[in-house]
Motif scaffolding. Structure first.
Motif, PDB file in Angstrom:
ATOM      1  N   TRP A 110     -57.738  15.505 -58.073  1.00 46.99           N
ATOM      2  CA  TRP A 110     -57.821  15.932 -59.470  1.00 46.99           C
ATOM      3  C   TRP A 110     -59.166  16.619 -59.706  1.00 46.99           C
ATOM      4  O   TRP A 110     -60.213  16.101 -59.330  1.00 46.99           O
ATOM      5  CB  TRP A 110     -57.707  14.731 -60.411  1.00 46.99           C
ATOM      6  N   ASP A 111     -59.103  17.773 -60.339  1.00 48.44           N
ATOM      7  CA  ASP A 111     -60.304  18.467 -60.807  1.00 48.44           C
ATOM      8  C   ASP A 111     -60.434  18.120 -62.285  1.00 48.44           C
ATOM      9  O   ASP A 111     -59.508  18.367 -63.068  1.00 48.44           O
ATOM     10  CB  ASP A 111     -60.130  19.983 -60.617  1.00 48.44           C
ATOM     11  N   LEU A 112     -61.556  17.545 -62.692  1.00 44.93           N
ATOM     12  CA  LEU A 112     -61.697  17.068 -64.070  1.00 44.93           C
ATOM     13  C   LEU A 112     -61.679  18.190 -65.105  1.00 44.93           C
ATOM     14  O   LEU A 112     -61.567  17.926 -66.310  1.00 44.93           O
ATOM     15  CB  LEU A 112     -62.973  16.224 -64.218  1.00 44.93           C
ATOM     16  N   ASN A 113     -61.769  19.434 -64.630  1.00 40.95           N
ATOM     17  CA  ASN A 113     -61.680  20.572 -65.554  1.00 40.95           C
ATOM     18  C   ASN A 113     -60.246  21.028 -65.763  1.00 40.95           C
ATOM     19  O   ASN A 113     -59.982  21.915 -66.563  1.00 40.95           O
ATOM     20  CB  ASN A 113     -62.518  21.747 -65.021  1.00 40.95           C
ATOM     21  N   GLN A 114     -59.316  20.416 -65.002  1.00 38.66           N
ATOM     22  CA  GLN A 114     -57.909  20.809 -65.112  1.00 38.66           C
ATOM     23  C   GLN A 114     -57.074  19.636 -65.639  1.00 38.66           C
ATOM     24  O   GLN A 114     -57.419  18.481 -65.420  1.00 38.66           O
ATOM     25  CB  GLN A 114     -57.370  21.251 -63.746  1.00 38.66           C
ATOM     26  N   LYS A 115     -55.967  19.986 -66.287  1.00 38.33           N
ATOM     27  CA  LYS A 115     -55.109  18.945 -66.868  1.00 38.33           C
ATOM     28  C   LYS A 115     -54.107  18.397 -65.858  1.00 38.33           C
ATOM     29  O   LYS A 115     -53.530  17.337 -66.059  1.00 38.33           O
ATOM     30  CB  LYS A 115     -54.349  19.494 -68.076  1.00 38.33           C
ATOM     31  N   GLU A 116     -53.867  19.141 -64.787  1.00 37.51           N
ATOM     32  CA  GLU A 116     -52.866  18.725 -63.804  1.00 37.51           C
ATOM     33  C   GLU A 116     -53.510  18.549 -62.433  1.00 37.51           C
ATOM     34  O   GLU A 116     -54.612  19.020 -62.173  1.00 37.51           O
ATOM     35  CB  GLU A 116     -51.734  19.763 -63.736  1.00 37.51           C
ATOM     36  N   CYS A 117     -52.751  17.880 -61.578  1.00 36.77           N
ATOM     37  CA  CYS A 117     -53.223  17.583 -60.221  1.00 36.77           C
ATOM     38  C   CYS A 117     -53.498  18.878 -59.449  1.00 36.77           C
ATOM     39  O   CYS A 117     -52.715  19.828 -59.510  1.00 36.77           O
ATOM     40  CB  CYS A 117     -52.140  16.749 -59.540  1.00 36.77           C
ATOM     41  N   ARG A 118     -54.637  18.899 -58.715  1.00 39.80           N
ATOM     42  CA  ARG A 118     -54.992  20.097 -57.955  1.00 39.80           C
ATOM     43  C   ARG A 118     -54.216  20.167 -56.640  1.00 39.80           C
ATOM     44  O   ARG A 118     -53.739  21.204 -56.228  1.00 39.80           O
ATOM     45  CB  ARG A 118     -56.496  20.095 -57.662  1.00 39.80           C
ATOM     46  N   ASN A 119     -54.099  19.013 -55.950  1.00 38.54           N
ATOM     47  CA  ASN A 119     -53.378  18.956 -54.671  1.00 38.54           C
ATOM     48  C   ASN A 119     -52.654  17.620 -54.536  1.00 38.54           C
ATOM     49  O   ASN A 119     -53.151  16.589 -55.001  1.00 38.54           O
ATOM     50  CB  ASN A 119     -54.340  19.077 -53.481  1.00 38.54           C
TER      51      ASN A 119
END
Length: 1167
Positions: free
Chosen positions: A728-737
């Motif tokens: 998870w990237d805390l700048n994104q709302k959804e899972c990164r990978n």
């Protein structure tokens, strides 16, 4: 009926009338369809037991062959095997050719399987619900012998348990799908201690001949593993039925490759487990026709002949089988009161106390209220007494005999009235009868009689005290287990605080209870009733709780350790020690042997800070990056943040809807991540407690979370029971990978120090390394392979890799699985080393120190250990937690570490202080001889030489001659010395000249030890070739060769009079021989424990008493033996193990040894 059958019945009529209890026999025959309700009533109206039996036999004599068979089977299943044997020769050939016992279609095979598995019998009045039963059977057959789950779910009182039992009452289903049998477990609402007891009881039931283990599993994880092995190897293709499951975490204990049928009010409980899942919903309502059918059976009328009010009654009962049964039972007794009972139900005269419930209890409360009111006046109070029963607890008849001060027959007659009226249920297995209430009936009674509950509990305690002394309860008493499990509960509920403290602070009670059920339940009771026990004496309460938790790993053993001897090892200020000392002194007068550890110091508490921020188990605690704050989470669903220095609370957040399993600070300390059983991952502002993000992309519980070590690009990794890792990237709302590859739950994950790799551990037995940028799998290490041996085929073994931790340089990683820690090289994937922590514990968590080579390890037996990973040696024991330790973690600088436990506490330990306290290491590689005024030190150097150093003369002589390393030596008289070596020889030296005088070629393998007889004419030799030999100094050939040991013979000792020789081997076995003829006199071997050598390991040293009647042995612990009988007299358990030598004073009253932790023990016989 055939003449042969009739004559057989007449011939044995007198014996039958004398012994049988008709009520239970009649239930079988009614269930089979060969006795009517009115006939049962006629039998019951007879005044005495014998007359009732006579009336029943009279009726059977007028019936057909099938009735004879039904009666015969009823005798068998009620435990009257001797009486059934009398009727066996008269069994007629029944008209059915299917092999079935009766029209019910139940074969004797089915009866036996269900009886052995503890499956409840049909209720007195039973209506089949074929559509639902067929649906359950279809789902069960879909499992096809593979692990999986069939869930029957519906509201309370809708008949789920009856349906589950009915589904397996089928010959072809059992024979085709579950030939290994059926095992029923009443689960109910449980805490961890209660679940452990359920698992222990199930394991005992499945392993009655104790072929797998002679001791109870000590924790849920061990019990889960034991259950898996038993189901796989002893009961393959069997069905486990879990009745009334409330919580999803309970199911995880059974999630181990079993076929499971479960009943529950919440169909989502199986969301957290693996495998195929099938669901059968049960409507809360029976349906009008089925309801009418139940009523018709109760009143013995055809459905069409029922009065008009019957339809309205079914409507008012809302189709609940339990409520319809209660009304039906009333109508059976008063068949003219249809209108009256209908009005009672419609008027709702019983005022409900229960308000907050998803289930409409109103109809049940009305029916219960009417049923209780209609009881005979002389038995109403007896039903009120049942208000003190707990849910899901089956009470033996004997308990109620004590409560009511009555004979068994009188009590059973009263209880049978309650059973007939559906106010109580009976579970029978052989001659043992146990009674229980439906959960809803318990609710009704406790609410109706809430003002009387304290007095009712007081009554049962008073009655118990008239009949029993708590610690004298015998396991063969029918009611014994009930009192051990619920005596403290009744005392606490009766507010009998003085009596409760006297019970819980009694060494006798602790001994009696732990010997039967292990320590877990007692520890739970100390936590449960802490508020009461602390009122009496907080210190004493702590003494007993600490004693139990620190010795828990011993109190689950067979043979059971002497609890008085364990108590004598407590600090002298402890109440446990004082009670043990008092008992020991009394028993010493009767010839018992006890030891005082006279050099023991008060056990110091090494933890710097102990905090209790949670109201339930603490699953995880971690430091902030600056080391100033600690975050913790646990079963109470909260996240807590407090100061590391003082324990002062900074934040308390209701974080999730279910248990919070893990928490982690971000590298910049701005955020805290939490993950939970509710499948969500949440990010919090670490200063304000404000919720920043909620992620809910995992489909099952999330077990772990970890931030990258650099704040430059902050990422969070999470691992879940859905087998996936997510970034998870805390700048994104959804899972990164999302990372795919594991085939079972992901238990743990950790970024490498440089953040390039992510390591993950799984229940699939692997450690995987992932590229943190691309999310591709880089390496996979099969940890499971390191546990395989010829006895455990790969497909049988379950290896759960619990956790991992990186070394500071990122070149190595430690991995924990079962009871081992593995150290792997990251670049080659090669195994660099492994640490085996012991047989009786599993590793729950581990962490690598960021500064040095230490690892901290949490074990299932409540203790925490520090290990040096490079030397693979244990550095320290950290004891103090009073229950399971779930997590451990070093501070960022490695100067301290945290431990979090089931006992609701978090402890902070200083690494240096813990190591310093455990660093008083005594060495044993030298020997000292005191000879007149000279002190001579003897040692072996690294080049196969013996050194003899005279302290006064400062003179050193070297003795050369052995071809391989010298194993050890012994000084003889006249300046002679005996040495033995890995080269298989024994040599005699003159230590003045350094010359070799004699050379004995003794063994094919290494000579491990020698002893010299007290008359100095003989010596013994023992060897790795599994033999021992007795030699004369005058002959170069042995006098006797002693064979029989199955392991390396490691030590030997002559008795003072030189007539006996004792030898000990690596299997923990000791043999006592006649020196003159070489005959074996005694074999001394402690009982074997699962997976461990006896004697806790090798027997390393032996010594006879001056009179030759006693023998002391050292190994994993110290044992004293009676030489005459070959039996053990006492055992002293040291903190560490692997004792090398035992030094004994000439009067055989003082004993000195050192364990592998370097702890010195000076023991003295108590007089």
């Amino acid at each position: 009926m055939d003449a042969k059958a009739r004559n057989c019945l007449l011939q044995h009529r007198e014996a039958l009338e004398k012994d049988i209890k008709t009520s239970y026999i009649m239930d079988h025959m009614i269930s089979d369809g060969f006795l009517t309700i009115s006939e049962e009533e006629k039998v019951r109206n007879e005044p005495t037991q014998q007359q009732r039996a006579a009336m029943l036999i009279k009726m059977i004599l007028k019936k057909d062959n099938d009735s004879y068979v039904s009666f015969y089977n009823a005798l068998l299943h009620e435990g009257y095997k001797d009486l059934a044997a009398l009727l066996h020769d008269g069994i007629p050939v029944v008209s059915s050719s299917s092999g079935k016992d009766s029209v019910s279609g139940i074969t004797s095979y089915v009866r036996t399987v269900l009886c052995e598995g503890g499956v409840p019998q049909r209720p007195v009045v039973f209506v089949t619900r074929k559509k639902l039963v067929n649906a359950i059977q279809q789902k069960l057959s879909k499992l096809k012998g593979e692990p999986g789950w069939v869930t029957i779910h519906g509201m309370a009182g809708c008949g789920k348990s009856v349906l589950a039992a009915e589904a397996v009452r089928d010959h072809s289903l059992l024979e085709g799908c579950f030939p290994g049998g059926v095992h029923w477990v009443s689960v109910g609402k449980q805490d961890k201690s209660g679940l452990l007891m359920k698992l222990q009881n199930l394991c005992t039931r499945l392993d009655q001949d104790e072929s797998f283990s002679q001791r109870l599993p000590l924790n849920i994880e061990e019990a889960k593993d034991r259950l898996r092995i038993l189901m796989l190897r002893k009961h393959p293709r069997s069905l486990l039925i879990l009745d009334d499951v409330w919580d999803s975490w309970v199911l995880k204990a059974f999630d181990n490759q079993c076929q499971i049928l479960l009943t529950t009010r919440d169909k989502s409980v199986t969301d957290s487990v693996m495998g195929p899942k099938y669901v059968v919903p049960v409507e809360s309502s029976l349906g009008k026709e089925k309801g009418l059918e139940i009523l018709s059976l109760f009143v013995n009328m055809k459905k069409a002949d029922l009065p008009e009010q019957a339809h309205s009654i079914i409507k008012e009962c809302k189709g609940s089988p339990l409520v319809v049964s209660l009304i039906g039972a009333l109508l059976r007794d008063f068949p003219n009161r249809w209108e009256y009972y209908l009005k009672q139900l419609q008027n709702k005269q019983f005022k409900r106390i229960r308000k907050s419930s998803s289930y409409d209890y109103e109809a049940l409360d009305e029916a219960m209220s009417i049923s209780v009111e209609m009881l005979r006046e002389d038995i109403k109070d007896y039903y009120t007494d049942l208000s003190i029963l707990q849910k899901d607890v089956k009470v033996p008849t004997k308990v109620l005999c004590i409560l009511w001060d009555m004979e068994t027959e009188e009590v059973e007659d009263i209880l049978q009235e309650f059973v007939n009226k559906s106010l109580l249920f009976c579970d029978r297995n052989g001659k043992s009868f146990r009674y229980y209430l439906h959960d809803l009936q318990v609710d009704f009674l406790t609410e109706k009689n809430c003002s009387q509950l304290q007095d009712l509990h007081k009554k049962i305690i008073t009655q118990f005290q008239r009949y029993h002394q708590p610690h004298t309860l015998s396991p063969d008493q029918e009611d014994c287990m009930y009192w051990y499990n619920f005596l403290a509960y009744h005392m606490a509920s009766a507010k009998m605080h003085k009596e409760l403290c006297a019970l819980m602070f009694s060494l006798d009670w602790i001994k009696a209870k732990t010997e039967l059920v292990g320590p877990a339940h007692l520890i739970h009771e100390f936590v449960e009733y802490r508020h009461i026990l602390d009122e009496k004496d907080c210190a004493v309460s702590e003494n007993f709780q600490e004693f139990l938790s620190l010795n828990g790993h011993l109190l689950g053993r067979q043979p059971f350790p002497n609890i008085v001897q364990l108590g004598l090892c407590e600090p002298e200020t402890s109440e446990v020690y004082q009670q043990a000392k008092l008992q020991a002194k009394q028993e010493v007068d009767n010839g018992m042997l006890y030891l005082e550890w006279i050099n023991k110091k008060n056990i110091t508490n090494l933890s710097r800070l102990v905090v209790r921020p949670h109201t339930d188990a603490v699953y995880h605690a971690c430091f902030s990056e600056d080391g100033q704050r600690i975050a913790s989470c646990g079963a109470d669903k909260t996240l807590q943040v407090f100061k590391a220095e003082t324990g002062e609370k900074l934040l308390e957040i209701k974080a999730h809807e279910d248990e919070v399993l893990c928490c982690a600070f971000s590298t910049d300390d701005r955020f805290i991540a939490t993950c939970s059983v509710d499948k969500k991952v949440k990010i919090w502002n670490s200063m304000t407690g404000e919720l920043v993000h909620t992620y809910d992309e995992h489909s099952e519980q999330v077990n772990c979370c970890h931030f990258t070590n650099s704040s430059h690009h902050l990422l969070l990794a999470t691992g879940s029971s859905d087998c996936f890792l997510k970034l998870w990237d805390l700048n994104q709302k959804e899972c990164r990978n999302t990372m795919f590859g594991h085939t079972n739950s992901v238990n743990h994950c950790r970024f490498s120090p440089d953040d390039k790799l992510l390591a993950s551990c799984s229940a699939d037995g692997t450690l995987k390394l992932w590229d943190a940028t691309s999310a591709n799998e880089r390496k996979s290490i099969n940890v499971k392979q390191f546990f395989l041996n010829s006895e455990d085929p790969q497909e049988d073994m379950e290896v759960i890799v619990k956790c991992c931790s990186w070394s500071a340089d990122g070149a190595r990683i430690i991995v924990a699985a079962k009871n081992k820690i593995f150290l792997f090289d990251i670049h080659t994937s090669g195994l660099l080393g492994e640490i085996h922590t012991g047989h009786h514990s599993t590793i729950r968590y581990c962490d690598f120190s960021p500064q040095n080579h230490l690892a901290v390890v949490a074990l299932s037996q409540y203790c925490v250990e520090l290990w040096n990973i490079d030397s693979r040696s244990k550095v320290a024991d950290c004891r103090g937690h009073l229950s399971w330790v779930h997590g451990v973690m070093f501070s960022p600088d490695g100067s301290s570490f945290l431990t979090s436990s089931d006992d609701q506490t978090i402890r902070l330990w200083e690494t240096k202080k813990v190591c310093k306290n455990s660093a008083v290491m005594l060495k044993q590689e030298v020997d000292v001889v005191f000879q007149e005024n000279e002190v001579m030190v003897l040692a072996v150097d690294h080049i196969r030489r013996l050194q003899v150093w005279n302290w006064q003369l400062d003179k050193c002589i070297f003795l050369r001659g052995h071809q391989e390393t010298v194993k050890d030596f012994r000084l003889l008289k006249n300046s002679r010395l005996l040495s033995w070596s890995f080269d298989g020889t024994v040599k005699v030296w003159n230590i003045i000249t350094g010359n070799k005088e004699k050379d004995f070629v003794c063994h094919q393998g290494t000579v491990l030890s020698c002893d010299i007889s007290h008359d100095a004419t003989k010596f013994s030799s023992t060897s790795a070739d599994k033999t021992a030999k007795i030699w004369s100094f005058d002959l170069l050939l042995p006098l006797h060769e002693l064979r029989g040991h199955n392991g390396c013979v490691r030590c030997s000792a002559f008795s003072v009079d030189s007539t006996l020789l004792a030898t000990g081997d690596d299997n923990g076995e000791i043999r006592i021989w006649n020196v003159s003829n070489g005959e074996l006199l005694h074999l001394c071997a402690p009982l074997s424990e699962e997976g461990a050598a006896t004697h806790g390991g090798w027997v390393t040293d032996l010594c006879f008493s001056p009179d030759g009647k006693m023998l002391i042995s050292a190994g994993g612990y110290i044992k004293w033996w009676n030489v005459v009988t070959g039996e053990s007299s006492q055992t002293f358990y040291t903190n560490g193990t692997n004792l090398k030598k035992i030094h004994v004073s000439p009067d055989f009253k003082t004993y000195v040894t050192v364990d592998n932790l370097g702890i010195l023990y000076i023991l003295q016989t108590l007089e």
